[in-house]
Design a protein around this motif. Structure first.
Motif, short mmCIF file in Angstrom:
data_model
loop_
_atom_site.label_atom_id
_atom_site.label_comp_id
_atom_site.label_asym_id
_atom_site.label_seq_id
_atom_site.Cartn_x
_atom_site.Cartn_y
_atom_site.Cartn_z
N THR A 13 51.03 38.87 6.83
CA THR A 13 51.84 37.70 6.48
C THR A 13 51.74 36.59 7.52
OG1 THR A 13 53.37 39.20 5.40
CG2 THR A 13 54.18 37.00 5.84
N ARG A 14 51.66 36.98 8.78
CA ARG A 14 51.70 35.98 9.85
C ARG A 14 50.46 35.11 9.91
NH1 ARG A 14 53.68 39.04 15.23
NH2 ARG A 14 53.73 40.98 14.05
N THR A 15 49.38 35.60 9.31
CA THR A 15 48.11 34.87 9.38
C THR A 15 48.23 33.50 8.70
OG1 THR A 15 46.86 36.91 9.43
CG2 THR A 15 45.69 34.96 8.67
N ARG A 16 47.65 32.51 9.32
CA ARG A 16 47.70 31.16 8.74
C ARG A 16 46.37 30.79 8.11
NH1 ARG A 16 52.42 28.88 10.09
NH2 ARG A 16 53.51 30.08 11.67
N ILE A 17 46.48 30.14 6.97
CA ILE A 17 45.29 29.63 6.30
C ILE A 17 45.04 28.22 6.84
CG2 ILE A 17 44.25 29.07 4.05
CD1 ILE A 17 45.01 31.97 4.01
N ALA A 40 80.36 29.39 7.89
CA ALA A 40 79.88 30.44 6.97
C ALA A 40 78.49 30.90 7.38
CB ALA A 40 79.84 29.89 5.55
N GLY A 41 78.18 32.13 7.05
CA GLY A 41 76.82 32.62 7.21
C GLY A 41 76.09 32.51 5.89
N VAL A 42 74.78 32.66 5.94
CA VAL A 42 73.99 32.66 4.71
C VAL A 42 73.13 33.92 4.68
CG1 VAL A 42 72.07 31.57 3.47
CG2 VAL A 42 73.91 30.16 4.40
N SER A 43 73.16 34.62 3.54
CA SER A 43 72.30 35.78 3.34
C SER A 43 71.42 35.49 2.14
CB SER A 43 73.17 37.03 3.10
OG SER A 43 72.36 38.18 3.09
N THR A 44 70.13 35.36 2.39
CA THR A 44 69.25 34.80 1.37
C THR A 44 68.03 35.69 1.11
OG1 THR A 44 68.08 32.77 0.74
CG2 THR A 44 67.92 33.43 3.03
N PHE A 45 67.20 35.30 0.13
CA PHE A 45 65.93 35.96 -0.11
C PHE A 45 64.86 35.31 0.77
CE2 PHE A 45 67.74 36.29 -4.58
CZ PHE A 45 68.06 37.62 -4.46
N SER A 46 63.81 36.05 1.05
CA SER A 46 62.73 35.45 1.81
C SER A 46 61.99 34.41 0.97
CB SER A 46 61.76 36.53 2.28
OG SER A 46 61.16 37.15 1.16
N ASP A 47 61.59 34.80 -0.26
CA ASP A 47 60.71 33.88 -1.00
C ASP A 47 60.88 33.93 -2.52
OD1 ASP A 47 59.61 36.36 -1.48
OD2 ASP A 47 57.56 35.81 -0.95
N TRP A 48 62.00 34.43 -3.00
CA TRP A 48 62.19 34.43 -4.46
C TRP A 48 62.45 33.02 -4.95
CZ3 TRP A 48 65.39 39.00 -6.83
CH2 TRP A 48 64.78 40.21 -6.46
N TRP A 49 61.88 32.73 -6.11
CA TRP A 49 62.12 31.41 -6.72
C TRP A 49 61.67 31.46 -8.17
CZ3 TRP A 49 58.35 27.32 -7.93
CH2 TRP A 49 57.02 27.78 -7.88
N ALA A 58 59.11 39.18 8.16
CA ALA A 58 57.87 38.62 8.70
C ALA A 58 57.50 37.30 8.01
CB ALA A 58 56.73 39.63 8.54
N LYS A 59 57.96 37.12 6.77
CA LYS A 59 57.61 35.89 6.05
C LYS A 59 58.24 34.65 6.70
CE LYS A 59 56.90 38.21 1.64
NZ LYS A 59 57.50 38.59 0.35
N THR A 60 59.34 34.84 7.42
CA THR A 60 59.97 33.67 8.05
C THR A 60 59.17 33.18 9.25
OG1 THR A 60 61.36 35.04 9.48
CG2 THR A 60 62.27 34.42 7.34
N MET A 61 58.24 34.02 9.73
CA MET A 61 57.35 33.57 10.79
C MET A 61 56.26 32.67 10.19
SD MET A 61 57.17 37.25 12.68
CE MET A 61 56.19 36.71 14.06
N LYS A 62 55.85 33.04 8.98
CA LYS A 62 54.86 32.22 8.27
C LYS A 62 55.48 30.91 7.79
CE LYS A 62 51.61 32.70 4.45
NZ LYS A 62 50.52 33.17 5.30
N TYR A 63 56.63 31.05 7.14
CA TYR A 63 57.27 29.87 6.56
C TYR A 63 58.39 29.38 7.50
CZ TYR A 63 55.19 31.87 2.28
OH TYR A 63 54.34 32.42 1.35
#
Lengths: 432, 456
Positions: free
Chosen positions: A401-405, B291-300, B342-347
């Motif tokens: 996941t961490r990899t960047r394109i 307030a705190g927020v508890s969310t999904f990583s990438d659902w949409w 881990a997705k929050t490191m990407k996004y």
């Protein structure tokens, strides 16, 4: 004459306005067609890969892409999605996967792909350049299309409009039915197992209708080919002709072991080529699948076990099981729900690696195997001269996941890595 | 005497019965105090020591953690596993119902979540009601009773819901939660959802005042008749008094601001906004409310109100000072919250520690159990995970899970028992088939009697 036109339409010629020439230099190139090329170059011209190797000379008009220290892979292929056919799952108006009726071989997914769908830019930024997009229905839902995730129109995007006929294998549906539980002791009520008996009767009827439909297509073709005097063109049956001729495969969605066995028997009986789809219980039928050399487009890896007493990692290990059995397979997210977004395709494959699938085989399944199973192995899936320039430049393993394109080429075009989600990020991170 | 003692030991469920566990030479991701290469000792249900070198107490089970990673148990701030009933959909204020009454400790989802590293989960009702039922925090103590799985000392909560789901039940063209034949239910708009919540707290205030008056009169020595107890309003009074946490399902920014206004007007706090996929648009206002927020990583994209959902939501909220966590809301997603983090490191570019915090210490803080769980610190509950690689890598998996120092999941043991289960299953199926063929001889509809057994 009409059927000739149809046949000509079956394969869409991809025309790309001859755009910029690019030379990617200094990268570690994972060609997927042989050993990796360290410090290599890829030349991209007219939408195609024009050269791969060491020290390629830069043509005068080429834009240079310095990729020192970076990795180059073929674009990944999601072998089963609904991309372009559905925008918002809960809003019927935005959904075009599911037509009325049970026999719709004449429907073509590409017809309804919305090139402006926001799912396209959102998916490709993770390195997915190509997807199979499929109609979904009860029995014969239509033609699966292969598309590039870039293009002004469906014509630009389409690689193969009729890549396979999608069939949902009939099954004995006992769940979700009202089952009358008889009181046999008192002598009243229906026979024990009436619920099952009804379900079985429905199933038998569906199977015999399906076989009849294939038989009708054969008779239709015969009448057509022999110019029978009473022959009338029929769009449904016409669409079946490539299938019964063996020129086009059938994508058969089959979930349970019994459905998979039925699918194999059906293929034998009808003498058609099939590709199994979703097939979470393919591991139970691995020997037969291998013996028939049937490829599998495996559904989500990140899925719950089908049965309560299955091992917790059942769906995580199926890819490794198929790999060990020597079965050709590719991954599909089958994007029916939010968590199965096509953009997570590489991470689904990675989960299979965590649970035993060799890493190289996962990469192969995402690229080369997917292309070969979908019949475009001579055009996509590897970095070789003459193939589509569908290429990703990354700073690491695309399965992480961490990899960047860094750069994304589709059809030789350097594609914008922006999308609406990124725009919203840029807008709101800067909200005062 | 000896077996007497043994008998006592076996009968006891106390964690004290567990041997101390020492994991050595591991990479320890404490979340709150950096990364330590060394050892961690679990003893008497607690984390007893963390350091480069820790001596093994007598009788300790020593695990070689070379090449392996240790992190705190994952906390899921939004789950519907282990409950038999999700929505009481007939009314829009259902604060009288509670998760505690419908717990199923044998839900296999508990074990599967455990195998994905979840040790604690906030179990909530569904989102059919503007004000839903009473929630509970549970530990995934698989094999124990429902009562024994409850996180003792955790604050109770209540579920609220805004937007499409609560209004859908009211709309006659809607679908989903209304039972067949059920009449349209107020509210059918977001305006109505606000009103339903305001009306409920209006009533709760009147109810509280009636009790206050009663208590004041009896304190003065007057004879007074106590007000009738109202089981629907009692939990709302607890909200007003800060004794019950509000976890509010929401999506759009307008409804988020609406709820914060209502809470401010009535003098209570929203503890967490759940899902809150547009929270990034109003991070400032959320932070100001606390307030705190508890969310999904990438659902949409699954419904209209999720159209502006972006995977950068968590990162923006963290950067803007909102206490943020990632949740599952789903028994499958629940099994890989580490990978979601881990997705929050990407996004959005969060650090490793920030990413891990989203599924450990942050949800612990949101649930106000951070003095007990959510990080690896001496004195905290020994809710600990052992991985075969870095938890934020997609190639890693959970090997062992301890809760209160007791081992509840072990991958090797799980694999070993599969063969035994397979044999047992075959035997049971064989037995059932044999009994079936005995009870139904071919061509005979007559009742038969298996020798020595009951009439079939």
């Amino acid at each position: 004459m009409r059927y000739l036109v149809l046949l000509v339409c079956a394969i869409i010629r991809v025309t790309v306005a001859s755009g910029q020439t690019y030379l990617i230099r200094g990268a570690n190139i994972h060609t997927m067609a042989g050993p990796d090329i360290q410090n290599g170059s890829v030349l991209i011209r007219d939408g195609r890969i024009a050269g791969v190797g060491h020290n390629l000379a830069a043509p005068k008009d080429a834009k240079l892409i310095d990729a020192r220290g970076l990795q180059v892979y073929p674009g990944m292929i999601d072998a089963g999605t609904e991309i372009g056919l559905v925008e918002v799952n809960a809003v019927r108006e935005t959904e075009d996967t599911d037509e009325l009726g049970r026999y719709n071989p004449q429907l073509v997914a590409l017809t309804a792909v919305n090139p402006s769908s926001e799912h396209i830019p959102v998916t490709r930024v993770n390195g997915i350049t190509t997807v199979a997009t499929m109609p979904e229905g009860q029995l014969i839902s239509g033609q699966v299309s292969l598309i590039h995730l870039d293009g002004w129109t469906t014509r630009d995007m389409g690689i193969k409009a009729r890549a396979a006929l999608h069939i949902r294998m009939p099954f004995i549906q006992t769940e979700g039915r009202r089952v009358f539980v008889p009181d046999n002791e008192s002598g009243g009520g229906a026979e024990p197992g009436a619920g099952f008996a009804n379900a079985k009767r429905d199933f038998d009827k569906q199977m015999s209708d399906l076989n009849d439909f294939f038989e009708s297509a054969r008779r239709y073709k015969l009448a057509r080919d022999t110019k029978a005097p009473d022959f009338k063109p029929d769009l449904r049956l016409e669409a079946m002709v490539p299938v019964i001729e063996g020129a086009e495969p059938v994508l058969v969605t089959a979930i349970r072991e019994r459905e998979i066995r039925d699918a194999i028997a059906f293929a034998d009986k009808q003498r058609v080529k099939i590709i199994l789809c979703e097939a979470p219980e393919a591991w139970k039928v691995a020997k037969e699948i291998k013996a028939h050399d049937i490829p599998v487009i495996l559904g989500p890896v990140l899925a719950l076990p089908l049965d309560e007493d299955d091992p917790y990692d059942r769906a995580f290990t199926t890819a490794a099981d198929l790999d060990k059995a020597g079965i050709r397979f590719a991954f599909a997210t089958l994007t029916g729900s939010a968590s199965l977004s096509s953009r997570n395709l590489p991470y689904q494959a990675a989960q299979a690696v965590a649970f035993g699938l060799p890493h190289d085989d996962a990469l192969k399944a995402l690229t080369r195997n997917a292309a070969e199973i979908w019949g475009i192995g001579n055009q996509a899936g590897t970095i070789e001269e003459g193939k589509f320039a569908d290429i990703i430049v990354t700073d690491g393993d695309p399965l992480e996941t961490r990899t960047r394109i860094h750069d994304l080429f589709i059809n030789g075009k350097l594609v914008d890595l922006n999308n609406r989600q990124k725009d919203l990020y840029d807008k709101y991170i800067n909200r005062p | 005497m000896r077996f007497g003692l043994l008998g006592l030991c076996c009968a006891s469920l106390a964690v004290a019965a567990d041997l101390p566990v020492l994991i050595q030479n591991a990479t320890i991701l404490t979340v709150t105090n950096g990364v330590i290469r060394g050892s961690i000792l679990l003893e008497n249900g607690k984390i007893a020591a963390i350091g480069e070198k820790v001596l093994a107490p007598a009788g300790a089970m020593v695990i070689d953690g070379s090449g392996k990673y240790v992190m705190p148990g994952i906390i899921d701030c939004h789950s519907h596993i282990m409950i038999e009933a999700i929505n009481e959909g007939s009314v829009s204020v259902s604060s009288m119902v509670g998760i505690g009454d419908v717990l199923n400790p044998e839900d296999i989802a508990i074990y599967r979540a455990l195998a994905g590293g979840v040790t604690t989960a906030n179990i909530l009702h569904g989102s059919a009601n503007s004000i839903g039922g009473k929630t509970l925090v549970m530990k995934m103590r698989w094999g124990r009773s429902a009562e024994e799985m409850k996180f003792q000392g955790a604050m109770p909560g209540i579920k609220f819901a805004l937007g499409e789901n609560p209004k859908r039940a009211g709309n006659i063209t809607g679908f989903g939660f209304a039972a067949p034949g059920q009449a349209a239910r107020y509210p059918a708009t977001r305006m109505g959802v606000e009103d339903v919540i305001r009306e409920a707290f209006n009533d709760a205030k009147v109810y509280r005042a009636s009790w206050d008056e009663y208590k004041a009169r009896t304190a003065r020595g007057e004879i007074a008749i106590p007000p009738a107890r109202d089981l629907k309003l009692e939990p709302l009074v607890e909200v007003l008094e800060g004794k019950r946490l509000v976890h509010a399902h929401c999506y759009r920014q307008d409804e988020i601001l609406m709820l914060l206004r209502v809470a401010d007007d009535y003098g209570f706090k929203i503890r967490t906004l759940q899902h809150a996929l547009e929270a990034y648009k109003v991070a400032k206002e959320i932070a100001a409310h606390g307030a705190g927020v508890s969310t999904f990583s990438d659902w949409w994209a699954y419904k209209m109100e999720a159209q502006d959902a972006i995977p950068y939501n968590a990162a923006i909220l963290v950067r803007k000072g909102v206490l943020t966590s990632l949740n599952s809301d789903d028994p499958e997603l629940m099994r890989h919250l580490d990978k979601e983090a881990a997705k929050t490191m990407k996004y959005g570019g969060l650090s490793e520690t920030e990413a891990l915090s989203l599924v450990t210490i942050n949800p612990a803080r949101q649930l106000m159990i951070d003095n007990r769980v959510g990080s690896l610190e001496v004195g905290k509950d020994a809710d600990v995970l052992l991985y075969d690689g870095h938890p934020l890598s997609n190639f890693s998996k959970v090997l062992k899970v301890w809760i209160d120092g007791h081992e509840y999941f072990d991958r090797d043991a799980d694999i070993q028992q599969r063969t035994r289960l397979e044999i047992e299953k075959k035997a049971l199926i064989g037995k059932a088939a044999a009994e079936r063929s005995l009870s139904r001889p071919a061509g005979s509809g007559q009742t038969v009697r298996v020798q020595g057994g009951p009439a079939l």
